[in-house]
Design an enzyme around this catalytic site. Structure first.
Site, short mmCIF file in Angstrom:
data_model
loop_
_atom_site.label_atom_id
_atom_site.label_comp_id
_atom_site.label_asym_id
_atom_site.label_seq_id
_atom_site.Cartn_x
_atom_site.Cartn_y
_atom_site.Cartn_z
N LYS A 151 0.82 -1.22 0.00
CA LYS A 151 0.00 0.00 0.00
C LYS A 151 0.85 1.27 0.00
CE LYS A 151 -0.72 0.26 5.02
NZ LYS A 151 0.09 1.44 5.26
N THR A 152 2.01 1.22 0.64
CA THR A 152 2.89 2.41 0.65
C THR A 152 3.36 2.71 -0.76
OG1 THR A 152 3.62 1.81 2.87
CG2 THR A 152 4.94 3.43 1.68
N ASP A 161 -3.35 7.70 4.91
CA ASP A 161 -2.85 6.34 5.15
C ASP A 161 -3.34 5.88 6.52
OD1 ASP A 161 -1.48 3.99 4.82
OD2 ASP A 161 0.50 4.83 5.22
N GLU A 162 -3.42 4.56 6.71
CA GLU A 162 -3.84 3.97 8.00
C GLU A 162 -5.15 4.58 8.48
OE1 GLU A 162 -2.24 1.46 8.83
OE2 GLU A 162 -0.11 1.66 8.48
N GLN A 184 -6.20 -4.38 10.80
CA GLN A 184 -5.06 -3.85 11.55
C GLN A 184 -5.45 -2.62 12.37
OE1 GLN A 184 -1.09 -4.04 9.55
NE2 GLN A 184 -2.27 -4.56 7.73
N ARG A 220 3.86 -9.42 10.78
CA ARG A 220 5.16 -8.71 10.71
C ARG A 220 6.24 -9.67 10.19
NH1 ARG A 220 3.35 -4.75 9.66
NH2 ARG A 220 1.41 -5.92 9.73
#
Length: 776
Positions: free
Chosen positions: A33-34, A225-226, A256, A614
């Site tokens: 996504k980044t 974002d997020e 998340q 992670r």
């Protein structure tokens, strides 16, 4: 098509080239996504959209910096500088400085960190003569923070009888008064805390329509974002700014969302499609980070949540190793297991320390892990501990510098007015505070006019106060021409700080000096870095804002080759080849405080999902059967989250054994008429081995997830004092590992063995207690 777009898969390309209108990108863990956000901004700029019209809000300053650097390589550094990109707090602090006069604040307002807020609230509680055991300053600060994030101002608080009643029922009827005094004192000191940066932005956009129109026209394209971690205050700012053009792109993963305790509202992402018309929905479901086993195991976990958006995360990566589950007897054993497997993995696979991360639910769990890593000489770094900028000597220097920029800053002044000691005692400071409140002025103004002010101090003290004012004003003059490094160097010398710390010849004193040197080095580095940023000067005000908004991860410096230790919340957005998730026990993870409602439990499950995703190559899940809590060893049960993983993705490294005990009461007492047969027996655990008595003792199963199947069963004895153990045998011990028997002495219950273990050192063990397994 631009060359960089060829690096995207089809699912990533679609949202990247979609420019206009509202859109949501539901992005699974490790799905790139980044990269999509970065390339989307670069693509927009390549299509002629002015970077000044793009606002990009990220989760950390570090993420914003990395994105800006990647964009600069595509569109050029000069254009990338013009982007408004950063965290909510950093971007809106910038806007508030521009518009501060409308709210009655100076443009150089101070940003109070948590420690500053705590000190001020503690002072207010003391001045009000309130019981500090009932009005605990950290609890009060947390309550005030939640009010601000819910947009409950002081005025709104006193108009809400339910809130007043709730605080009265909690035996804190004066909480509203503390809140009011805290807000007034911050305003008088020209200071905002972190929550104010959002609350005051909402106030600015609500009370001043012309300001809202200005920034709506400025930010024609907004990216967030997020988005799942935004709170109500952030949500309203984004809604207001995007309302005119509705060119808003939000990216996030409901799976998340882990910051409800900080006010984050998962409904912001779940209901996004209801907030805007004709929302385009994109899904990034291919995971590029982790192996198939890790991705599928994470899917099987998050599937248990009822509140979620539809998506199916998958990966084309290798199958990878199964997730290893390890049970230890105690938390100390757990730490030793983690350290020894890290050591073994490093040796066997030629890995770096930085390839490993150890994640835990609470910071307190790090102790046993740290002890074990130190004994193995494995270097590590704890994230989220005491930040560099929170250390006393650093706060001392920064407080002088804050006074230079904003002499109204009450907390900074109280910290350094008598440090280094200059004969200005606490009684004098208390009188200055009372006078400042009486004149509705600042302490610094009272000190400047000490000859005319009604403050009972002697002439000697007056001279000292005037000398301090002169010192700060001389720094202010230098600040007009010097950069932050030159100014700080002068301040540390002239204020006497360097001389004071040099007096302390202890190792702690030397460390303090090294920290101040590191601060000055950081300032020099900051000045050089600011030369690359449009409109930046490397001034003191810029540096203080950078420090105030920095996080521990943003300032990650020093030796990079260390094992990372951190809470799962801090691990968000990071990735490591090998990840250990420790302390997977009921009431620890999931937390005992997060199991009252389904929504709390689902948040804990999302937290576990974040931890597991992670890992790139290998994940380890560990738990202990007993753990020290508040100095007492308590029994633990394995976390329900282990059981929720589909067993085909697990490899259980320790067999599930039965714990047996003889009953304290003889069964005959309930059926034998002879009363003299009634007798008590001491409870004792017996091991499962050949030659056990024919009478089967009662047994019960250790509470262990039903799908934890043993990989292998131990064939060795667990109690060898009556066995034929011989010198030269290779044995295995739960704590010390594998070793060779060098010597055997004594007989029967007193038999001892001297064993040289591979982990180093010779141990003499009493065989009736030592649980040894003969392996050769």
């Amino acid at each position: 098509m631009e060359k960089y777009l060829s690096q995207l898969n089809d699912a990533q390309l679609e949202p990247t080239i979609q420019i206009d209108g509202p859109m949501i990108v539901i992005a699974g863990a490790g799905s790139g996504k980044t990269r999509v956000l970065t390339y989307r901004i670069a693509y927009m700029m390549s299509k002629g959209i002015d970077p000044f019209n793009i606002l990009s809000l990220t989760f950390t300053n570090k993420a914003a910096k990395e994105m800006k650097e990647r964009i600069a390589t595509i569109v050029g550094a000069s254009e990338a500088k013009n982007l408004w990109m950063g965290t909510f707090h950093s971007v809106f602090a910038k806007i508030l400085r521009i518009e501060s006069e409308r709210l009655g604040y100076p443009s150089n307002f101070t940003i109070y960190d948590t420690q500053d807020s705590d000190r001020l609230i503690a002072s207010i509680i003391k001045e009000m003569n309130l019981d500090k055991d009932i009005y605990k300053y950290k609890q009060v600060r947390s309550r005030i923070s939640s009010y601000k994030n819910s947009l409950i101002t002081v005025r709104a608080y006193f108009q809400n009888p339910e809130l007043i009643e709730a605080d009265t029922m909690a035996r804190r009827p004066r909480l509203g008064d503390i809140y009011k005094e805290y807000v007034d004192r911050c305003f008088k000191a020209g200071a905002m805390d972190f929550d104010d940066l959002l609350l005051k932005t909402n106030e600015l956009l609500t009370r001043f329509p012309e300001v809202l129109a200005k920034y709506q026209n400025r930010f024609k394209y907004i990216l967030v974002d997020e988005y799942q971690d935004t709170n109500h205050s952030q949500y309203l700012i984004v809604r207001a700014l995007s309302d005119k053009f509705q060119n808003i792109c939000v990216v996030g993963d409901d799976a998340q969302s882990i910051y409800a305790f900080r006010g984050a509202n998962i409904n912001n992402i779940l209901n996004f499609q209801k907030d805007y018309d004709d929302v385009k929905v994109f899904r990034l479901e291919q995971n590029y980070r982790s192996t198939k086993n890790i991705v599928n195991a994470a899917n099987s976990i998050i599937d248990k949540n009822q509140t979620k958006l539809d998506k199916i995360v998958w990966t084309a990566n290798d199958e990878g190793g199964k997730i290893k589950v390890h049970r230890s007897l105690t938390d100390a054993d757990e730490g030793r297991y983690v350290a020894s497997t890290i050591f073994d993995n490093k040796m066997n696979h030629q890995l770096q320390n930085s390839d490993f991360a150890i994640l835990y639910r609470t910071n307190a769990q790090s102790r046993s892990i740290e002890d074990a890593l130190r004994k193995r000489d494995i270097p590590y770094r704890i994230y989220g501990g005491l930040s560099f900028y929170q250390r006393k000597e650093i706060k001392d220097v920064l407080s002088y510098l804050r006074l230079v920029v904003n002499p109204a800053d009450e907390e900074a002044l109280k910290r350094v007015i008598n440090f280094p000691p200059r004969g200005i005692g606490q009684t004098t400071v208390d009188r200055l505070i009372v006078a400042a409140n009486g004149y509705n002025s600042t302490i610094f103004e009272v000190m400047k006019n000490i000859d005319r002010a009604d403050v009972k101090v002697n002439s000697g003290t007056k001279n000292k106060l005037q000398d301090f004012v002169t010192l700060i004003e001389s720094f202010q003059v230098l600040n007009q021409t010097a950069d932050v490094f030159e100014l700080a160097e002068h301040v540390t010398r002239t204020s006497g700080l360097i001389r004071e710390f040099n007096k302390d010849g202890t190792p702690e004193g030397v460390t303090r000096m090294e920290n101040i040197e590191e601060l000055l080095n950081g300032m020099k580095d900051f000045v050089e870095g600011q030369k690359e940023i449009a409109d930046a000067t490397g001034s003191l005000a810029e540096f203080l804002e950078d420090v105030a908004l920095a996080t521990d991860l943003d300032n990650d410096k020093g030796d990079p080759d260390r094992v990372a230790l951190m809470t799962i919340h801090l691990a968000k957005g990071l990735e490591f080849p090998y990840v250990y998730i420790v302390g997977l026990e009921e009431d620890l993870f999931p937390s005992a405080m997060s199991m009252n409602t389904r929504s709390e439990l689902e948040e804990e499950r999302r937290l576990f999902y974040v931890a597991l995703t992670r890992a790139e190559k290998q994940a380890y899940l560990t738990y202990a059967l007993s753990r020290y809590r508040w100095g007492k060893l308590v029994d633990s049960d394995p976390s329900r989250f282990i059981e929720e993983i589909d067993e085909q993705y697990l490899e259980v490294l320790t067999p599930v054994e039965e714990r047996r005990f003889n009953p304290m009461l003889d069964a005959d007492i309930f059926g034998d008429p002879e009363p003299n047969k009634i007798r008590f027996k001491p409870a004792k655990q017996v091991s499962i081995k050949k030659g056990a008595p024919k009478k089967e003792p009662t047994k019960f199963q250790v509470t262990t997830p039903k799908n934890l199947k043993p990989v292998s069963k131990s064939n060795g004895n667990t109690n060898l004092f009556d066995s034929k153990l011989a010198v030269g045998n290779m044995v295995k011990h739960l704590r010390f590992g594998t070793g060779e028997v060098l010597k055997i002495e004594g007989t029967g219950a007193d038999m001892k063995a001297e064993i040289k273990f591979d982990s180093g050192g010779v141990k003499k063990l009493l065989l009736r207690f030592a649980k040894l397994e003969v392996v050769g």
